[in-house]
Design a protein around this motif. Structure first.
Motif, mmCIF file in Angstrom:
data_model
loop_
_atom_site.group_PDB
_atom_site.id
_atom_site.type_symbol
_atom_site.label_atom_id
_atom_site.label_comp_id
_atom_site.label_asym_id
_atom_site.label_seq_id
_atom_site.Cartn_x
_atom_site.Cartn_y
_atom_site.Cartn_z
ATOM 1 N N ASP A 1 8.955 84.753 -29.355
ATOM 2 C CA ASP A 1 10.371 85.014 -29.602
ATOM 3 C C ASP A 1 10.529 86.418 -30.192
ATOM 4 O O ASP A 1 10.015 86.705 -31.271
ATOM 5 C CB ASP A 1 10.914 83.969 -30.575
ATOM 6 C CG ASP A 1 12.418 84.075 -30.780
ATOM 7 O OD1 ASP A 1 13.027 85.052 -30.298
ATOM 8 O OD2 ASP A 1 12.981 83.185 -31.428
ATOM 9 N N PRO A 2 11.227 87.326 -29.481
ATOM 10 C CA PRO A 2 11.336 88.709 -29.960
ATOM 11 C C PRO A 2 12.409 88.922 -31.031
ATOM 12 O O PRO A 2 12.461 89.980 -31.644
ATOM 13 C CB PRO A 2 11.707 89.479 -28.693
ATOM 14 C CG PRO A 2 12.508 88.491 -27.898
ATOM 15 C CD PRO A 2 11.875 87.147 -28.181
ATOM 16 N N PHE A 3 13.252 87.917 -31.229
ATOM 17 C CA PHE A 3 14.377 88.091 -32.146
ATOM 18 C C PHE A 3 13.949 87.822 -33.587
ATOM 19 O O PHE A 3 13.485 86.731 -33.903
ATOM 20 C CB PHE A 3 15.534 87.161 -31.755
ATOM 21 C CG PHE A 3 16.054 87.423 -30.373
ATOM 22 C CD1 PHE A 3 16.937 88.464 -30.139
ATOM 23 C CD2 PHE A 3 15.642 86.647 -29.300
ATOM 24 C CE1 PHE A 3 17.415 88.717 -28.860
ATOM 25 C CE2 PHE A 3 16.111 86.893 -28.019
ATOM 26 C CZ PHE A 3 16.999 87.934 -27.800
ATOM 27 N N PRO A 4 14.113 88.814 -34.469
ATOM 28 C CA PRO A 4 13.671 88.652 -35.856
ATOM 29 C C PRO A 4 14.577 87.721 -36.665
ATOM 30 O O PRO A 4 14.167 87.199 -37.688
ATOM 31 C CB PRO A 4 13.719 90.074 -36.416
ATOM 32 C CG PRO A 4 14.736 90.773 -35.586
ATOM 33 C CD PRO A 4 14.664 90.142 -34.222
ATOM 34 N N GLU A 5 15.798 87.531 -36.219
ATOM 35 C CA GLU A 5 16.785 86.715 -36.933
ATOM 36 C C GLU A 5 17.547 85.879 -35.910
ATOM 37 O O GLU A 5 17.515 86.154 -34.716
ATOM 38 C CB GLU A 5 17.807 87.625 -37.646
ATOM 39 C CG GLU A 5 17.229 88.687 -38.527
ATOM 40 C CD GLU A 5 17.046 88.227 -39.955
ATOM 41 O OE1 GLU A 5 17.684 87.231 -40.342
ATOM 42 O OE2 GLU A 5 16.255 88.860 -40.669
ATOM 43 N N GLN A 6 18.281 84.878 -36.406
ATOM 44 C CA GLN A 6 19.193 84.153 -35.526
ATOM 45 C C GLN A 6 20.242 85.148 -35.033
ATOM 46 O O GLN A 6 20.569 86.114 -35.725
ATOM 47 C CB GLN A 6 19.881 83.020 -36.273
ATOM 48 C CG GLN A 6 18.997 81.827 -36.512
ATOM 49 C CD GLN A 6 19.799 80.651 -37.057
ATOM 50 O OE1 GLN A 6 20.780 80.821 -37.759
ATOM 51 N NE2 GLN A 6 19.358 79.461 -36.720
ATOM 52 N N TYR A 7 20.778 84.896 -33.840
ATOM 53 C CA TYR A 7 21.750 85.818 -33.270
ATOM 54 C C TYR A 7 22.802 85.038 -32.500
ATOM 55 O O TYR A 7 22.607 83.873 -32.153
ATOM 56 C CB TYR A 7 21.061 86.831 -32.340
ATOM 57 C CG TYR A 7 20.434 86.175 -31.131
ATOM 58 C CD1 TYR A 7 21.131 86.056 -29.934
ATOM 59 C CD2 TYR A 7 19.151 85.642 -31.193
ATOM 60 C CE1 TYR A 7 20.571 85.429 -28.837
ATOM 61 C CE2 TYR A 7 18.579 85.016 -30.102
ATOM 62 C CZ TYR A 7 19.296 84.911 -28.922
ATOM 63 O OH TYR A 7 18.740 84.281 -27.847
ATOM 64 N N PHE A 8 23.906 85.703 -32.241
ATOM 65 C CA PHE A 8 24.952 85.154 -31.391
ATOM 66 C C PHE A 8 24.809 85.781 -30.016
ATOM 67 O O PHE A 8 24.592 86.988 -29.906
ATOM 68 C CB PHE A 8 26.346 85.480 -31.948
ATOM 69 C CG PHE A 8 26.668 84.763 -33.221
ATOM 70 C CD1 PHE A 8 27.101 83.448 -33.207
ATOM 71 C CD2 PHE A 8 26.526 85.404 -34.442
ATOM 72 C CE1 PHE A 8 27.390 82.780 -34.382
ATOM 73 C CE2 PHE A 8 26.815 84.750 -35.623
ATOM 74 C CZ PHE A 8 27.244 83.433 -35.597
ATOM 75 N N LEU A 9 24.953 84.974 -28.973
ATOM 76 C CA LEU A 9 24.954 85.477 -27.602
ATOM 77 C C LEU A 9 26.402 85.677 -27.180
ATOM 78 O O LEU A 9 27.218 84.763 -27.272
ATOM 79 C CB LEU A 9 24.267 84.482 -26.659
ATOM 80 C CG LEU A 9 24.370 84.795 -25.161
ATOM 81 C CD1 LEU A 9 23.712 86.133 -24.834
ATOM 82 C CD2 LEU A 9 23.740 83.668 -24.349
ATOM 83 N N GLU A 10 26.701 86.885 -26.727
ATOM 84 C CA GLU A 10 28.041 87.221 -26.260
ATOM 85 C C GLU A 10 27.921 87.703 -24.817
ATOM 86 O O GLU A 10 27.274 88.712 -24.553
ATOM 87 C CB GLU A 10 28.616 88.330 -27.149
ATOM 88 C CG GLU A 10 29.906 88.925 -26.646
ATOM 89 C CD GLU A 10 30.328 90.144 -27.438
ATOM 90 O OE1 GLU A 10 31.471 90.148 -27.907
ATOM 91 O OE2 GLU A 10 29.522 91.091 -27.572
ATOM 92 N N VAL A 11 28.520 86.974 -23.890
ATOM 93 C CA VAL A 11 28.577 87.403 -22.491
ATOM 94 C C VAL A 11 30.008 87.856 -22.262
ATOM 95 O O VAL A 11 30.952 87.094 -22.471
ATOM 96 C CB VAL A 11 28.189 86.267 -21.527
ATOM 97 C CG1 VAL A 11 28.307 86.734 -20.080
ATOM 98 C CG2 VAL A 11 26.766 85.782 -21.815
ATOM 99 N N THR A 12 30.162 89.115 -21.858
ATOM 100 C CA THR A 12 31.497 89.697 -21.829
ATOM 101 C C THR A 12 31.636 90.739 -20.723
ATOM 102 O O THR A 12 30.649 91.186 -20.139
ATOM 103 C CB THR A 12 31.815 90.314 -23.219
ATOM 104 O OG1 THR A 12 33.168 90.735 -23.245
ATOM 105 C CG2 THR A 12 30.899 91.465 -23.543
ATOM 106 N N SER A 13 32.859 91.137 -20.496
ATOM 107 C CA SER A 13 33.178 92.206 -19.552
ATOM 108 C C SER A 13 32.924 93.554 -20.221
ATOM 109 O O SER A 13 33.092 93.679 -21.433
ATOM 110 C CB SER A 13 34.654 92.095 -19.169
ATOM 111 O OG SER A 13 35.136 93.306 -18.655
ATOM 112 N N PRO A 14 32.559 94.572 -19.449
ATOM 113 C CA PRO A 14 32.396 95.896 -20.051
ATOM 114 C C PRO A 14 33.727 96.538 -20.433
ATOM 115 O O PRO A 14 33.750 97.536 -21.139
ATOM 116 C CB PRO A 14 31.687 96.704 -18.964
ATOM 117 C CG PRO A 14 32.029 96.016 -17.697
ATOM 118 C CD PRO A 14 32.205 94.564 -18.039
ATOM 119 N N GLY A 15 34.828 95.982 -19.968
ATOM 120 C CA GLY A 15 36.141 96.504 -20.326
ATOM 121 C C GLY A 15 36.522 97.742 -19.536
ATOM 122 O O GLY A 15 35.831 98.154 -18.604
ATOM 123 N N LEU A 16 37.621 98.338 -19.937
ATOM 124 C CA LEU A 16 38.135 99.512 -19.228
ATOM 125 C C LEU A 16 37.220 100.720 -19.369
ATOM 126 O O LEU A 16 37.163 101.563 -18.486
ATOM 127 C CB LEU A 16 39.529 99.876 -19.745
ATOM 128 C CG LEU A 16 40.643 98.879 -19.445
ATOM 129 C CD1 LEU A 16 41.937 99.321 -20.122
ATOM 130 C CD2 LEU A 16 40.852 98.741 -17.952
#
Length: 162
Positions: free
Chosen positions: A74-89
């Motif tokens: 597991d490469p993540f040193p801490e718990q994290y939130f996953l955000e899947v999103t649009s790149p926006g304008l």
């Protein structure tokens, strides 16, 4: 391991694991990992020609999340939130192909070193040929053109013209 190299490693690992799973009509635009406030956030930017919907992001989250659990160790040193999103304008232009596709559009370009005493330009991308961006921009009240070698570009993105 230094923080910058750890973040780069996480982004590279995540990109390698999820990119094959994000298939047409979707496109993986970018992956970022960092601290926002007191939380770590893994942001996955995706797009498709007609734009991303909330349902698209939910479906892609269901695909991406289990893939992240397969990365060992597991490469993540801490718990994290996953955000899947649009790149926006103001979508980032991270590859030469993305810059080429932006010809005719208004963009923001940051440079590693100054050209004409400036490190930041905003204007219309007139062409991208032989690794050179030709940009039309306003210098006070005059339109000017500048040729920017791609090797000098530190960051480029679409921009909103006001």
């Amino acid at each position: 391991m230094r923080r910058c190299s750890l973040i780069a490693t996480i982004v590279e690992l995540v990109t390698a694991v999820i990119e094959p799973a994000i298939t047409a009509p979707f496109e993986l635009v970018d992956v970022e990992y960092g601290k926002i406030g007191s939380d770590y956030v893994l942001s996955v930017f995706v797009d498709k020609p007609e734009g991303i919907t909330v349902n698209d992001t939910a479906d892609l989250t269901d695909i991406i999340s289990p893939l992240l659990d397969t990365i060992k160790p597991d490469p993540f040193p801490e718990q994290y939130f996953l955000e899947v999103t649009s790149p926006g304008l103001e979508r980032p232009l991270k590859t030469k192909e993305q810059v080429e596709a932006a010809v005719g559009q208004y963009i923001h370009v940051g440079l590693y070193k100054s050209l004409d005493k400036q490190k930041v330009f905003e204007g219309t991308l007139l062409q991208f040929k032989e690794d050179v961006l030709t940009l039309e921009y306003m210098d006070k009240t005059r339109k000017k053109e500048i040729d920017i070698p791609y090797s000098l570009v530190s960051k480029a993105r679409l921009a909103v013209k006001f």
